[in-house]
Write a protein that holds these residues in place. Structure first.
Motif, PDB file in Angstrom:
ATOM      1  N   UNK A  58       5.068   4.857 -11.935  1.00 32.19           N
ATOM      2  CA  UNK A  58       3.668   4.451 -12.048  1.00 32.19           C
ATOM      3  C   UNK A  58       3.356   3.159 -11.294  1.00 32.19           C
ATOM      4  N   UNK A  59       4.316   2.237 -11.199  1.00 23.68           N
ATOM      5  CA  UNK A  59       4.059   0.912 -10.638  1.00 23.68           C
ATOM      6  C   UNK A  59       4.730   0.670  -9.289  1.00 23.68           C
ATOM      7  N   UNK A  60       5.673   1.495  -8.918  1.00 25.75           N
ATOM      8  CA  UNK A  60       6.291   1.406  -7.603  1.00 25.75           C
ATOM      9  C   UNK A  60       7.289   0.279  -7.435  1.00 25.75           C
ATOM     10  N   UNK A  61       7.545  -0.043  -6.171  1.00 27.31           N
ATOM     11  CA  UNK A  61       8.529  -1.059  -5.806  1.00 27.31           C
ATOM     12  C   UNK A  61       7.819  -2.361  -5.437  1.00 27.31           C
ATOM     13  N   UNK A  62       8.379  -3.484  -5.861  1.00 31.54           N
ATOM     14  CA  UNK A  62       7.848  -4.801  -5.508  1.00 31.54           C
ATOM     15  C   UNK A  62       8.979  -5.658  -4.959  1.00 31.54           C
ATOM     16  N   UNK A  63       8.590  -6.710  -4.286  1.00 31.37           N
ATOM     17  CA  UNK A  63       9.543  -7.699  -3.783  1.00 31.37           C
ATOM     18  C   UNK A  63       9.362  -8.984  -4.579  1.00 31.37           C
ATOM     19  N   UNK A 101       8.697 -18.205   3.588  1.00 27.18           N
ATOM     20  CA  UNK A 101       9.451 -18.041   4.845  1.00 27.18           C
ATOM     21  C   UNK A 101       9.312 -16.624   5.395  1.00 27.18           C
ATOM     22  N   UNK A 102       8.064 -16.094   5.373  1.00 30.83           N
ATOM     23  CA  UNK A 102       7.792 -14.774   5.921  1.00 30.83           C
ATOM     24  C   UNK A 102       8.044 -13.608   4.985  1.00 30.83           C
ATOM     25  N   UNK A 103       8.589 -13.857   3.810  1.00 31.20           N
ATOM     26  CA  UNK A 103       8.893 -12.806   2.841  1.00 31.20           C
ATOM     27  C   UNK A 103       7.782 -12.768   1.796  1.00 31.20           C
ATOM     28  N   UNK A 104       7.200 -11.582   1.575  1.00 32.16           N
ATOM     29  CA  UNK A 104       6.113 -11.435   0.606  1.00 32.16           C
ATOM     30  C   UNK A 104       6.694 -11.220  -0.787  1.00 32.16           C
ATOM     31  N   UNK A 105       6.536 -12.231  -1.648  1.00 29.79           N
ATOM     32  CA  UNK A 105       6.985 -12.150  -3.031  1.00 29.79           C
ATOM     33  C   UNK A 105       5.794 -11.715  -3.874  1.00 29.79           C
ATOM     34  N   UNK A 106       5.879 -10.508  -4.460  1.00 27.62           N
ATOM     35  CA  UNK A 106       4.762  -9.899  -5.165  1.00 27.62           C
ATOM     36  C   UNK A 106       4.876  -9.974  -6.678  1.00 27.62           C
ATOM     37  N   UNK A 107       6.015 -10.376  -7.185  1.00 22.81           N
ATOM     38  CA  UNK A 107       6.245 -10.439  -8.622  1.00 22.81           C
ATOM     39  C   UNK A 107       7.114 -11.648  -8.927  1.00 22.81           C
ATOM     40  N   UNK A 108       6.933 -12.193 -10.111  1.00 23.42           N
ATOM     41  CA  UNK A 108       7.745 -13.318 -10.560  1.00 23.42           C
ATOM     42  C   UNK A 108       8.841 -12.777 -11.470  1.00 23.42           C
ATOM     43  N   UNK A 109      10.080 -12.900 -11.041  1.00 27.35           N
ATOM     44  CA  UNK A 109      11.206 -12.472 -11.861  1.00 27.35           C
ATOM     45  C   UNK A 109      11.383 -13.511 -12.964  1.00 27.35           C
ATOM     46  N   UNK A 110      11.419 -13.054 -14.212  1.00 28.75           N
ATOM     47  CA  UNK A 110      11.352 -13.948 -15.370  1.00 28.75           C
ATOM     48  C   UNK A 110      12.737 -14.482 -15.740  1.00 28.75           C
ATOM     49  N   UNK A 161      18.090 -19.435  -3.057  1.00 25.71           N
ATOM     50  CA  UNK A 161      17.080 -18.390  -3.236  1.00 25.71           C
ATOM     51  C   UNK A 161      17.679 -17.015  -2.945  1.00 25.71           C
ATOM     52  N   UNK A 162      17.111 -16.004  -3.608  1.00 25.65           N
ATOM     53  CA  UNK A 162      17.520 -14.616  -3.443  1.00 25.65           C
ATOM     54  C   UNK A 162      16.276 -13.761  -3.216  1.00 25.65           C
ATOM     55  N   UNK A 163      16.355 -12.834  -2.274  1.00 24.43           N
ATOM     56  CA  UNK A 163      15.316 -11.820  -2.079  1.00 24.43           C
ATOM     57  C   UNK A 163      15.684 -10.625  -2.941  1.00 24.43           C
ATOM     58  N   UNK A 164      14.696 -10.111  -3.676  1.00 25.87           N
ATOM     59  CA  UNK A 164      14.917  -8.956  -4.540  1.00 25.87           C
ATOM     60  C   UNK A 164      13.917  -7.848  -4.218  1.00 25.87           C
ATOM     61  N   UNK A 165      14.380  -6.610  -4.234  1.00 24.99           N
ATOM     62  CA  UNK A 165      13.531  -5.431  -4.165  1.00 24.99           C
ATOM     63  C   UNK A 165      13.701  -4.742  -5.499  1.00 24.99           C
ATOM     64  N   UNK A 166      12.607  -4.604  -6.241  1.00 22.80           N
ATOM     65  CA  UNK A 166      12.663  -4.172  -7.634  1.00 22.80           C
ATOM     66  C   UNK A 166      11.818  -2.918  -7.842  1.00 22.80           C
ATOM     67  N   UNK A 167      12.416  -1.910  -8.474  1.00 22.54           N
ATOM     68  CA  UNK A 167      11.734  -0.663  -8.820  1.00 22.54           C
ATOM     69  C   UNK A 167      11.119  -0.811 -10.205  1.00 22.54           C
ATOM     70  N   UNK A 168       9.785  -0.714 -10.271  1.00 23.41           N
ATOM     71  CA  UNK A 168       9.083  -0.805 -11.547  1.00 23.41           C
ATOM     72  C   UNK A 168       8.712   0.562 -12.096  1.00 23.41           C
TER      73      UNK A 168
END
Length: 109
Positions: free
Chosen positions: A39-44, A75-84, A29-36
């Motif tokens: 208008x949409x901001x940053x998601x994890x 595991x305590x990390x909030x995943x807010x988007x599904x990386x396709x 698994x990988x944690x990602x911080x993504x800039x959208x």
């Protein structure tokens, strides 16, 4: 505004940071911080990408993210988007991404 023929809101983002997700129960698994974009901001996002991608090579890369599916804690990390991605022959995800740089936050249609 462009309307899509499906309910998923899939947008282009740029990976700002990527780290191995050692705490996750699933391997690779990988944690990602993504800039959208502005208008949409940053998601994890948490994604099972280590089979094909080193976290350092993901940074700066454009990816597609489903942003309206809700969030989940892994595991305590909030995943807010599904990386396709799509599965390879062994079932490991291969990222779906634009083949040219496009504006961040752009909607897949």
């Amino acid at each position: 505004m462009v309307e899509t023929p499906f309910d998923a809101d899939i947008r282009v983002g740029e990976v700002l940071e990527a780290q191995r997700f050692e705490e996750a129960n699933k391997p690779k698994m990988t944690k990602l911080w993504i800039d959208l974009g502005e208008e949409h901001g940053e998601v994890q996002s948490a994604a099972q990408l280590d089979h094909h991608y080193d976290p350092a090579e993901l940074e700066g890369r454009q990816v597609l993210c489903a942003t309206n599916l809700g969030s989940v804690r892994i595991a305590g990390f909030k995943s807010e988007a599904l990386t396709v991605g799509v599965p390879d022959e062994e079932g490991y995800p291969v990222l779906v991404e634009p083949d040219e740089d496009v504006p961040l936050g752009g909607l897949l249609f």
